[in-house]
Design a protein around this motif. Structure first.
Motif, PDB file in Angstrom:
ATOM      1  N   UNK A 108       0.808  -1.173   0.141  1.00  0.00           N
ATOM      2  CA  UNK A 108       0.070   0.020   0.014  1.00  0.00           C
ATOM      3  C   UNK A 108       0.850   1.331   0.023  1.00  0.00           C
ATOM      4  N   UNK A 109       1.856   1.425   0.672  1.00  0.00           N
ATOM      5  CA  UNK A 109       2.929   2.591   0.696  1.00  0.00           C
ATOM      6  C   UNK A 109       3.408   2.682  -0.694  1.00  0.00           C
ATOM      7  N   UNK A 110       3.968   1.985  -1.525  1.00  0.00           N
ATOM      8  CA  UNK A 110       4.435   2.263  -2.464  1.00  0.00           C
ATOM      9  C   UNK A 110       3.574   2.350  -3.640  1.00  0.00           C
ATOM     10  N   UNK A 111       2.260   1.793  -3.568  1.00  0.00           N
ATOM     11  CA  UNK A 111       1.263   2.207  -4.516  1.00  0.00           C
ATOM     12  C   UNK A 111       0.671   3.352  -4.287  1.00  0.00           C
ATOM     13  N   UNK A 112       0.709   3.822  -3.251  1.00  0.00           N
ATOM     14  CA  UNK A 112       0.355   5.391  -2.700  1.00  0.00           C
ATOM     15  C   UNK A 112       1.479   6.378  -3.287  1.00  0.00           C
ATOM     16  N   UNK A 113       2.457   6.129  -3.001  1.00  0.00           N
ATOM     17  CA  UNK A 113       3.676   6.995  -3.337  1.00  0.00           C
ATOM     18  C   UNK A 113       3.813   7.230  -4.461  1.00  0.00           C
ATOM     19  N   UNK A 114       3.616   5.922  -5.348  1.00  0.00           N
ATOM     20  CA  UNK A 114       3.896   5.864  -6.946  1.00  0.00           C
ATOM     21  C   UNK A 114       2.794   6.263  -7.763  1.00  0.00           C
ATOM     22  N   UNK A 115       1.628   6.491  -6.856  1.00  0.00           N
ATOM     23  CA  UNK A 115       0.245   6.996  -7.853  1.00  0.00           C
ATOM     24  C   UNK A 115      -0.246   5.975  -8.513  1.00  0.00           C
ATOM     25  N   UNK A 116      -0.497   4.621  -8.003  1.00  0.00           N
ATOM     26  CA  UNK A 116      -1.090   3.426  -8.662  1.00  0.00           C
ATOM     27  C   UNK A 116      -1.942   2.830  -7.719  1.00  0.00           C
TER      28      UNK A 116
END
Length: 508
Positions: free
Chosen positions: A192-200
């Motif tokens: 969830x963190x990398x998805x949020x921060x990368x806009x996906x």
């Protein structure tokens, strides 16, 4: 620096590029899936290995275009769509390193069951993605997205900023357009963190829907793989492919009985009359993030949702006890994983076979592994041997996170879902100092610790940096959570950022 150079540096011919630019059908003799795979390999060569050097992909599969053509012709559900897989998940044709130089030669020749399911559904494994080494469970003051094998993953929206971890490569790769979809893994926030921060979109399923066999473990109580995609429908398609019971992973015993068509109802799902709990204490201390969240709430309310404010902070004993669980289960799980690795090649004798050997191997590797942060978590895990204390901690952590937090809030406030911002905007990557998380933002830990579904969907930008909206539901309510995310996608009014592939500047 990557130790696995891509197996192919493919440059598309001018006619193929012209067809794509004009939005025309594939050239004669090619299929749509084949052409897409060729274009994605070229994009990886241009943006990951050269240009901004995102370091999101460790190794690619040069046979992907041919495999995509065959899968499309066979009429399989995924139809030759390409999938990148986090490099702690085994694939039969590529090494599985967990980002560590100590596993650089870990070519097991086998597919994790979740990978085998994706292939059987017509998905094509395009390559392996970079990650925070050992899924960010090695030492203090680490920098998310860094591994000894892959180097530092860069955020496509601002290449000097972090891609978050541990599924950093999967998040950055999808944001950069390197594949149709990707697979990440999560123990606590690593999808969830990398998805949020990368806009996906990133979806952490209920623990028990997806097999963890042949996945490098952290903790059996919390570990799961999940899809990372550009929209919720693709995530649902990957859930259809990935989920199912596995006799080698007892936690998945209910998966076949619980499985549904996760895409059903996705395209016409709505929020009218849906009661949604708004986690007011987890919005955090940034006014810009709070403003984005308020816009998302306005969008949902305009679509007919009934918003219910919730003022709640969970019992922090949950975090203490969960950490004890992670230490104990990591020692047990990693020893079992390493000891079960195949011994078919002469080089297999050099692979570490225990956590103790990992500690010794990192010390021997010196600066190549330990230059920027240590292995304190490995060392603490070696000492986590009290079974009775572990069992007490596990019971407490799961009960507090599930029964006393998510279940209680859903029931007491008569809501179907809980929402909060997922994370703040990406911070500047700093290998010397380490990560700079804003811990005041988000409510993902209870879902991670209890093993409940957690979806993040893009909800806007702060200075060109993506921020996601979290939607959390009850155990096994994965389909409902995905439908809620799909409904939000269609009514979202916020402007979403586009990757720039350059460092952040204030002149945006």
């Amino acid at each position: 620096m990557k130790i696995f150079a891509p197996l192919i540096a493919l440059t598309l011919t001018a006619p193929v590029l012209a067809q794509e630019a004009a939005g025309l059908p594939p050239l004669p003799g090619t299929s749509a899936a084949q052409q897409a795979a060729e274009q994605q390999l070229a994009r990886i060569a241009t943006l990951d290995d050269a240009g901004p050097e995102l370091n999101a992909v460790i190794v690619v599969n040069p046979a992907a275009p041919a495999q995509a053509r065959a899968a499309e012709a066979a009429g399989l559900p995924l139809g030759g769509m390409t999938v990148l897989v986090k490099d702690n998940i085994e694939t039969r044709d590529m090494p599985t390193t967990a980002g560590s130089l100590l596993l650089a030669d870990n070519a097991t020749g086998r597919d994790a069951p979740l990978v085998a399911r994706i292939r059987a559904a017509g998905g094509v494994i395009l390559g392996k993605t970079n990650l925070s080494e050992w899924a960010n469970f090695r030492g203090d003051d680490s920098t998310s997205g860094w591994s000894g094998v892959g180097g530092l993953t860069r955020n496509p929206h601002a290449t000097d900023r972090n891609a978050c971890g541990s599924s950093s490569g999967s998040g950055a790769a999808i944001a950069a357009g390197f594949a149709w979809g990707a697979i990440g893994t999560e123990t606590n926030g690593s999808i969830t963190c990398p998805a949020s921060i990368n806009g996906i979109v990133g979806f952490k399923p209920t623990v028990g829907f997806v097999s963890r066999t042949h996945v490098v473990p952290i903790a059996a109580t919390q570990d799961t793989a999940g899809p990372m995609t550009i929209d919720t429908y693709r995530a649902a398609m990957l859930m259809n492919a990935m989920t199912g019971s596995d006799p080698l992973d007892p936690v998945t015993a209910e998966a076949d009985a619980r499985k549904v068509d996760f895409t059903e109802g996705m395209l016409d799902a709505g929020l009218a009359g849906v009661r949604i709990g708004v986690m007011r204490e987890q919005i955090g201390n940034r006014a810009d993030v709070a403003a984005l969240f308020e816009q998302a709430l306005t969008d949902m309310e305009r679509a007919g949702a009934v918003l219910v404010d919730i003022e709640f902070n969970p019992d922090r004993a949950m975090f203490r006890d969960s950490f004890a669980v992670l230490l104990y289960e990591f020692r047990e799980g990693i020893d079992a994983y390493l000891q079960a690795l195949p011994r078919n090649r002469a080089s297999d004798a050099l692979l570490p076979r225990s956590l103790q050997e990992l500690v010794e191997g990192n010390e021997a590797a010196g600066e190549a592994e330990l230059r920027w942060f240590g292995q304190q978590l490995f060392e603490q895990a070696l000492e986590a041997t009290d079974t009775a204390a572990y069992e007490t901690a596990r019971e407490n952590a799961v009960r507090i996170a599930g029964e006393e937090t998510i279940d209680r809030l859903l029931a007491d406030f008569d809501v179907e879902f809980l929402v909060a911002p997922t994370r703040g905007p990406a911070w500047v990557s700093d290998l010397v100092v380490g990560d700079n998380f804003n811990s005041s933002i988000g409510f993902g830990s209870p879902a991670a610790i209890a093993g409940y579904p957690h979806l993040t969907v893009p909800m806007g930008q702060v200075e060109g940096l993506p921020v996601g909206l979290s939607i959390i539901g009850a155990k096994w309510e994965d389909h409902a959570v995905l439908k809620a995310g799909s409904a939000y996608e269609r009514i979202r009014m916020a402007e979403l950022p586009v990757p720039t592939f350059r460092p952040w500047t204030p002149e945006r």
